[in-house]
Write an enzyme that holds these catalytic residues in place. Sequence first.
Site, PDB file in Angstrom:
ATOM      1  N   ASP A  45       0.957  -1.141  -0.208  1.00  0.00           N
ATOM      2  CA  ASP A  45      -0.173  -0.502   0.046  1.00  0.00           C
ATOM      3  C   ASP A  45       1.246   1.102   0.014  1.00  0.00           C
ATOM      4  OD1 ASP A  45      -2.932   1.235   1.134  1.00  0.00           O
ATOM      5  OD2 ASP A  45      -1.613   2.331   1.946  1.00  0.00           O
ATOM      6  N   TYR A  50       2.608   9.791  -1.150  1.00  0.00           N
ATOM      7  CA  TYR A  50       4.014   9.891   0.168  1.00  0.00           C
ATOM      8  C   TYR A  50       5.129  10.061  -1.193  1.00  0.00           C
ATOM      9  CZ  TYR A  50       0.410   6.743   2.465  1.00  0.00           C
ATOM     10  OH  TYR A  50      -0.343   5.776   2.962  1.00  0.00           O
ATOM     11  N   LYS A  75      -3.251   5.625  -4.005  1.00  0.00           N
ATOM     12  CA  LYS A  75      -4.141   6.912  -3.410  1.00  0.00           C
ATOM     13  C   LYS A  75      -3.856   8.008  -4.471  1.00  0.00           C
ATOM     14  CE  LYS A  75      -3.681   5.218   0.801  1.00  0.00           C
ATOM     15  NZ  LYS A  75      -2.139   4.707   0.902  1.00  0.00           N
ATOM     16  N   HIS A 106      -7.880   9.599  -1.612  1.00  0.00           N
ATOM     17  CA  HIS A 106      -6.965   9.202  -0.299  1.00  0.00           C
ATOM     18  C   HIS A 106      -7.591   9.943   1.311  1.00  0.00           C
ATOM     19  CE1 HIS A 106      -2.478   9.581   0.384  1.00  0.00           C
ATOM     20  NE2 HIS A 106      -3.336   9.095   1.741  1.00  0.00           N
ATOM     21  N   LEU A 188      -1.618   0.595  14.083  1.00  0.00           N
ATOM     22  CA  LEU A 188      -0.683  -0.059  15.817  1.00  0.00           C
ATOM     23  C   LEU A 188      -0.945   1.791  16.607  1.00  0.00           C
ATOM     24  CD1 LEU A 188       2.240  -2.301  14.619  1.00  0.00           C
ATOM     25  CD2 LEU A 188      -0.157  -2.893  16.770  1.00  0.00           C
ATOM     26  N   ILE A 226      -2.951  -2.933   7.259  1.00  0.00           N
ATOM     27  CA  ILE A 226      -1.120  -2.736   6.450  1.00  0.00           C
ATOM     28  C   ILE A 226      -0.481  -1.825   7.396  1.00  0.00           C
ATOM     29  CG2 ILE A 226      -2.432  -2.042   4.290  1.00  0.00           C
ATOM     30  CD1 ILE A 226      -2.674   1.245   5.010  1.00  0.00           C
ATOM     31  N   LYS A 228       2.905  -1.277   8.921  1.00  0.00           N
ATOM     32  CA  LYS A 228       4.281  -0.773   8.456  1.00  0.00           C
ATOM     33  C   LYS A 228       5.863  -0.713   9.586  1.00  0.00           C
ATOM     34  CE  LYS A 228       6.892   3.172   8.965  1.00  0.00           C
ATOM     35  NZ  LYS A 228       6.496   4.837   8.965  1.00  0.00           N
ATOM     36  N   SER A 229       6.924  -0.521   9.085  1.00  0.00           N
ATOM     37  CA  SER A 229       7.932  -0.907   9.848  1.00  0.00           C
ATOM     38  C   SER A 229       9.194  -0.947   8.943  1.00  0.00           C
ATOM     39  CB  SER A 229       7.955  -2.745  10.488  1.00  0.00           C
ATOM     40  OG  SER A 229       9.224  -2.590  11.114  1.00  0.00           O
ATOM     41  N   ARG A 234      10.384  -7.522  12.394  1.00  0.00           N
ATOM     42  CA  ARG A 234       9.079  -6.641  12.454  1.00  0.00           C
ATOM     43  C   ARG A 234       7.995  -6.946  11.445  1.00  0.00           C
ATOM     44  NH1 ARG A 234      10.444  -0.840  15.915  1.00  0.00           N
ATOM     45  NH2 ARG A 234      11.032  -1.752  17.893  1.00  0.00           N
ATOM     46  N   ASN A 238       4.695  -9.108  11.741  1.00  0.00           N
ATOM     47  CA  ASN A 238       3.444  -8.219  11.762  1.00  0.00           C
ATOM     48  C   ASN A 238       2.567  -9.582  10.958  1.00  0.00           C
ATOM     49  OD1 ASN A 238       4.228  -6.187  13.842  1.00  0.00           O
ATOM     50  ND2 ASN A 238       4.350  -4.909  11.669  1.00  0.00           N
TER      51      ASN A 238
END
Length: 272
Positions: A45, A50, A75, A106, A188, A226, A228-229, A234, A238
């Site tokens: 995603d 971004y 998006k 978005h 999270l 979704i 993110k790391s 991790r 995840n």
Amino acid sequence: MTIPSVTLNNGVAMPQVGFGVFQVPNDDTEAAVSAALEAGYRSIDTAAIYGNEEGVGRAIAASGIARDELFVTTKLWNSDHRTAVAAYDASLERLGLDRLDLYLVHWPAPGNDRYLDAWTGLEELYAGGRVRAIGVSNFLPEHLHRVAALGGTVPAVNQVELHPALQQRDIVAADDALGVVTEAWSPLAQGAMLVEPTVTAIAERLGRTPAQVILRWHLQQGRVVIPKSVTPSRIVDNLDLVGFELTSADLAAIDRLERDGRVGPHPAEFNG
């Protein structure tokens, strides 16, 4: 590693766990997405705003994974609501792809009041077979109902900020009533949920990480997540969410963590 999926309202299957790249610099994105693909993620995603679609595209190209095995989302940014088709083409070029699996508006940006124009553009792409599914992001019930009232395509997905501290029950109810899948960004709460005593106690009992507990909470309620790391360990953890289950008591305890815990902008106020 088995990844569960959900079926969208047009019959398309979408992995229930994807890899998000919000706030990942373009120079770091290729490595992060490559690590995610190697770990077993098949849903990525991103978004035009971004600034890292190129990095996503490089990782996909280098992976050797067949395109049909991947689910790629990007998006449409607020300034492009009236030029959705051109913006889509520009995203495809940056990604190095010839189609997307999911394209989202978005933000509704209600102060600009152009999101219905944006939706019409996405419907044109969908009708032309250029994208497998279309949806929205950060839409409140009133925005979603205006789109539905057009009488055309019902959004397949509504991606919103959602985590134990902000459970968005009114949005989830509106999504459910229309057959729209709810997808959680910041599942999270940017890590804020990982130190909650309720979560850490469940994690200790199950021999799991706090992140895995919260992500499992999402999955057991049918949502797409979704996380993110950029940390490889991790990224792997995840995705490892299918070897355990939360009890009804666990789910209820996490439900009780709700508060005014928003970490992103409010959709009624944000116009970009």
